[in-house]
Design a protein around this motif. Structure first.
Motif, mmCIF file in Angstrom:
data_model
loop_
_atom_site.group_PDB
_atom_site.id
_atom_site.type_symbol
_atom_site.label_atom_id
_atom_site.label_comp_id
_atom_site.label_asym_id
_atom_site.label_seq_id
_atom_site.Cartn_x
_atom_site.Cartn_y
_atom_site.Cartn_z
ATOM 1 N N GLN A 174 -7.456 -5.619 3.826
ATOM 2 C CA GLN A 174 -6.609 -4.807 4.154
ATOM 3 C C GLN A 174 -6.820 -3.756 5.147
ATOM 4 O OE1 GLN A 174 -3.575 -4.797 2.764
ATOM 5 N NE2 GLN A 174 -2.539 -3.229 3.541
ATOM 6 N N LEU A 175 -7.933 -3.226 5.133
ATOM 7 C CA LEU A 175 -8.405 -2.340 6.513
ATOM 8 C C LEU A 175 -8.494 -3.048 7.645
ATOM 9 C CD1 LEU A 175 -11.406 -0.346 4.433
ATOM 10 C CD2 LEU A 175 -9.048 0.537 5.470
ATOM 11 N N TRP A 220 1.781 -0.485 5.062
ATOM 12 C CA TRP A 220 1.181 -1.770 4.914
ATOM 13 C C TRP A 220 0.696 -1.790 3.543
ATOM 14 C CZ3 TRP A 220 0.846 -6.292 7.601
ATOM 15 C CH2 TRP A 220 1.388 -6.040 8.842
ATOM 16 N N GLY A 221 0.116 -0.761 2.956
ATOM 17 C CA GLY A 221 -0.594 -0.585 1.544
ATOM 18 C C GLY A 221 0.389 -1.196 0.477
ATOM 19 N N ILE A 222 1.754 -0.235 0.548
ATOM 20 C CA ILE A 222 2.484 -0.626 -0.643
ATOM 21 C C ILE A 222 2.958 -2.036 -0.465
ATOM 22 C CG2 ILE A 222 5.031 0.031 -1.277
ATOM 23 C CD1 ILE A 222 3.016 1.963 -2.280
ATOM 24 N N SER A 225 -6.593 2.665 0.776
ATOM 25 C CA SER A 225 -6.656 2.046 2.090
ATOM 26 C C SER A 225 -6.279 2.986 2.929
ATOM 27 C CB SER A 225 -5.898 0.862 1.889
ATOM 28 O OG SER A 225 -4.477 1.072 1.476
ATOM 29 N N THR A 226 -5.342 3.828 2.775
ATOM 30 C CA THR A 226 -4.611 4.722 3.858
ATOM 31 C C THR A 226 -5.707 5.764 4.207
ATOM 32 O OG1 THR A 226 -2.397 4.391 3.020
ATOM 33 C CG2 THR A 226 -2.957 6.364 4.445
ATOM 34 N N TYR A 281 -4.134 -0.115 13.962
ATOM 35 C CA TYR A 281 -2.826 0.778 14.062
ATOM 36 C C TYR A 281 -3.268 2.085 14.062
ATOM 37 C CZ TYR A 281 -0.373 -3.773 13.537
ATOM 38 O OH TYR A 281 0.295 -4.820 13.488
ATOM 39 N N SER A 282 -4.185 2.451 13.103
ATOM 40 C CA SER A 282 -4.464 3.996 13.010
ATOM 41 C C SER A 282 -5.127 4.300 14.146
ATOM 42 C CB SER A 282 -5.363 4.077 11.535
ATOM 43 O OG SER A 282 -4.620 3.514 10.564
#
Length: 303
Positions: free
Chosen positions: A175-176, A235-237, A93-94, A182-183
Motif C-alpha cells: 500500500q505504501l 486509497w487505504g479505505i 498506512s496514511t 502521491y504524498s
C-alpha cells in the motif's frame, strides 16, 4: 434554419459569452455534466440497489424497498471486524505515507539541481506503471525466495527467510508503494513555493534545525499534508490490489468484501450498502481530518 435566424443565434451566444458570470457558468458546464453522468447518477443507482430486498433467486428483488440490508450490514460482527481492520489499515498506512512524504519532499527541496531531478524521477517513475505490475514486482521482491531474503541469507544476516508477504506487513508495504509517490508530490508542490530565507531567519534567531522545521516549515506545508492525507486515506479505505496480491483472508478489506458480495455471493443490495457505508466513512473522516488540521493552525482553506 435560415441565414437570418442563424445570425441571430450566434449574436445571442456572443452576448452570453461577453457576460463574465455566464462565461464562468459555461466553463463549469462540461465538468458538471461529467460529474452528473459518471458520479451522481451511478451513486443514485447504487443507493437504489442497496434498498432492494435480497433474494436467493437473483441479484435483488425488483420493485421492493427495505432498510434491512443496512441493518444486517451494520450489525454483522464479521462486517464490524472488517470495517475496523480496514479503518485501522487506512490510518496506519496514511500516517506512514505522509511521514515518509514529508521527509522525502524536504530532501527534494533541499537537494541540488541534479539530485533533485533524480529524486523527483524516483517518485514519478512508479506512477508510470500499472498497480498490478508494481505489486507483482513486489511479490518477486518480498516472497520467501525473493530478492530481499536472498540477500539477507547470502550475507549471513538471517539463516531463514523473513515472512514479508501474505501478512499485514506485506499488505502495508504494497500500500505504501502505491500511496507514497502521491504524498511526496502533494507535499513538495507546497514546499517548493516556500522561501528558504524564512528558515534561515529562524535559525539566525536561535532556533535549531528541529525547532525551525517544526515551527516554520511544518505549518507552511499543512495544505500539502492535508491533500496527501486525503489521497492516502482514500486509497487505504478502498485498498484492493495490495491485500488481494500480498495478503491473505485475514487482510480482507472493504473493497475485497464488496467484490465477494457482488460477484461470488451475488448479493448486490449488501454490496451496494457496504459501498455507500465506505463512502460515508471516507467523507466523515476527511471532515474530521480538516477540522483537526484547522485546529492546529493549518491553512486548509487553500486545499
Amino acid at each position: 434554419m435560415s441565414v437570418k435566424s442563424s445570425s441571430g443565434l450566434f449574436t445571442r451566444v456572443g452576448e452570453i459569452l461577453k457576460d463574465d458570470s455566464n462565461r464562468s457558468s459555461l466553463l463549469l458546464l462540461p465538468v458538471t455534466v461529467f460529474e452528473l453522468v459518471f458520479f451522481v447518477v451511478p451513486m443514485l443507482y447504487l443507493l437504489r440497489i442497496s434498498l432492494y430486498e435480497q433474494t436467493s433467486q437473483g441479484a435483488f428483488k425488483e420493485g421492493t424497498w427495505t432498510l434491512s440490508t443496512y441493518a444486517d450490514v451494520i450489525t454483522s460482527g464479521y462486517i464490524q471486524d472488517l470495517m475496523w481492520f480496514t479503518f485501522k489499515f487506512a490510518i496506519i498506512s496514511t500516517a506512514i505515507s505522509v511521514a515518509i512524504g514529508v521527509f522525502y519532499a524536504y530532501a527534494i527541496w533541499r537537494a541540488e539541481q541534479k539530485l533533485r531531478m533524480l529524486l523527483l524521477f524516483g517518485v514519478v517513475l512508479p506512477l508510470l506503471t500499472t498497480l498490478v505490475v508494481k505489486l507483482y514486482a513486489g511479490v518477486l521482491l518480498l516472497s520467501p525466495g525473493g530478492a530481499i531474503n536472498e540477500v539477507l541469507i547470502s550475507t549471513g544476516i538471517r539463516s531463514e527467510p523473513i515472512q514479508l508477504m501474505n501478512n499485514f506487513l506485506g499488505v502495508l508495504i504494497g500500500q505504501l508503494y502505491i500511496t507514497v509517490p502521491y504524498s511526496v508530490l502533494a507535499i513538495y508542490s507546497v514546499l517548493s513555493t516556500m522561501d528558504w530565507e524564512i528558515v534561515e531567519a529562524a535559525r539566525d534567531l536561535g532556533a535549531n534545525r528541529v525547532r525551525s522545521f517544526y515551527e516554520v516549515v511544518l505549518p507552511e506545508i499543512v495544505p500539502g499534508i492535508a491533500v496527501a492525507s486525503v489521497i492516502s486515506f482514500a486509497w487505504g479505505i478502498g485498498a484492493y490490489s495490495s491485500p488481494a496480491i500480498l495478503g491473505t483472508a485475514r487482510q480482507t478489506t472493504f473493497a475485497l468484501e464488496v467484490e465477494s458480495l457482488m460477484l461470488s455471493e451475488f448479493n448486490w443490495p449488501a454490496a451496494a450498502a457496504l459501498s455507500l457505508i465506505m463512502l460515508l466513512v471516507v467523507l466523515v473522516s476527511i471532515i474530521v481530518l480538516f477540522r483537526f488540521l484547522d485546529s492546529r493552525g493549518g491553512e486548509t482553506d487553500y486545499v
